[in-house]
Design a protein around this motif. Structure first.
Motif, short mmCIF file in Angstrom:
data_model
loop_
_atom_site.label_atom_id
_atom_site.label_comp_id
_atom_site.label_asym_id
_atom_site.label_seq_id
_atom_site.Cartn_x
_atom_site.Cartn_y
_atom_site.Cartn_z
N TYR A 107 0.84 -1.21 0.00
CA TYR A 107 0.00 0.00 0.00
C TYR A 107 0.87 1.26 0.00
O TYR A 107 0.67 2.16 -0.82
CB TYR A 107 -0.95 0.02 1.21
N PHE A 108 1.83 1.32 0.92
CA PHE A 108 2.65 2.54 1.00
C PHE A 108 3.67 2.64 -0.13
O PHE A 108 4.08 3.74 -0.48
CB PHE A 108 3.28 2.68 2.38
N LYS A 109 4.02 1.51 -0.72
CA LYS A 109 4.87 1.56 -1.93
C LYS A 109 4.11 2.26 -3.05
O LYS A 109 4.66 3.09 -3.78
CB LYS A 109 5.26 0.15 -2.34
N ASN A 110 2.82 1.95 -3.17
CA ASN A 110 1.98 2.52 -4.21
C ASN A 110 1.39 3.88 -3.84
O ASN A 110 0.89 4.60 -4.71
CB ASN A 110 0.85 1.56 -4.58
N ASN A 111 1.40 4.22 -2.55
CA ASN A 111 0.82 5.47 -2.06
C ASN A 111 1.77 6.12 -1.06
O ASN A 111 1.45 6.27 0.12
CB ASN A 111 -0.53 5.19 -1.36
N PRO A 112 2.96 6.51 -1.51
CA PRO A 112 4.00 6.95 -0.57
C PRO A 112 3.66 8.22 0.22
O PRO A 112 4.25 8.46 1.28
CB PRO A 112 5.22 7.17 -1.46
N HIS A 113 2.72 9.02 -0.25
CA HIS A 113 2.38 10.26 0.45
C HIS A 113 1.07 10.16 1.22
O HIS A 113 0.58 11.16 1.76
CB HIS A 113 2.33 11.42 -0.54
N SER A 114 0.53 8.96 1.30
CA SER A 114 -0.74 8.76 1.98
C SER A 114 -0.61 8.95 3.48
O SER A 114 0.42 8.66 4.08
CB SER A 114 -1.25 7.34 1.69
#
Length: 146
Positions: A107-114
């Protein structure tokens, strides 16, 4: 967070491992960690809220100092009693925890600024979740001597 290290240490845990402190069983602890990971990647959503000043102070201390995760912290929104188990057995719960680690990282690889919502500290970014998870997991692993 060094996921492979946690997964290696998790192999030392069994359904029969007794806690050194606290009331959770090994399966309760594994399910609790899986749920916390799911919160961090947004699978389990909580309503947004205004973070209390005392919780902002706790957030700073936990995430920006060498402070260890304290004992006796109640899960937000609970009375402190053990929740019902979600999975039929320890092995299934452990599999869900492992899957949650994988999905969290993806998830955070694909959404690093989430930023996703923590039930006490409000929105956290990946770096903050990493610190939180490392301290939280270490706390519960030490609870069971692993």
């Amino acid at each position: 967070m060094e996921t492979s290290n946690y997964l290696k240490r998790l192999k030392d845990l069994t359904s029969q491992t007794e806690p050194k402190f606290g009331q959770m069983t090994a399966q309760h602890m594994v399910e609790h960690l899986a749920l916390t990971l799911k919160l961090s990647y947004g699978k389990v959503k909580i309503p947004e809220f205004e973070v209390q000043e005392k919780h902002l102070q706790q957030k700073f201390l936990l995430l920006r100092t060498e402070m260890e995760f304290p004992r006796g912290v109640r899960i937000p929104g609970t009375s402190g009693e053990l929740t019902d188990l979600r999975y039929p057995d320890f092995e299934t719960a452990t599999g869900e925890l492992i899957k949650s680690f994988e999905v969290y990282l993806e998830y955070f690889k694909n959404n690093p600024h989430s930023k996703t919502w923590h039930p006490r500290f409000g929105p956290l970014d990946f770096e903050e979740w990493e610190i939180f998870h490392a301290k939280h997991i270490q706390h519960h692993f030490s609870q069971f001597g692993i």
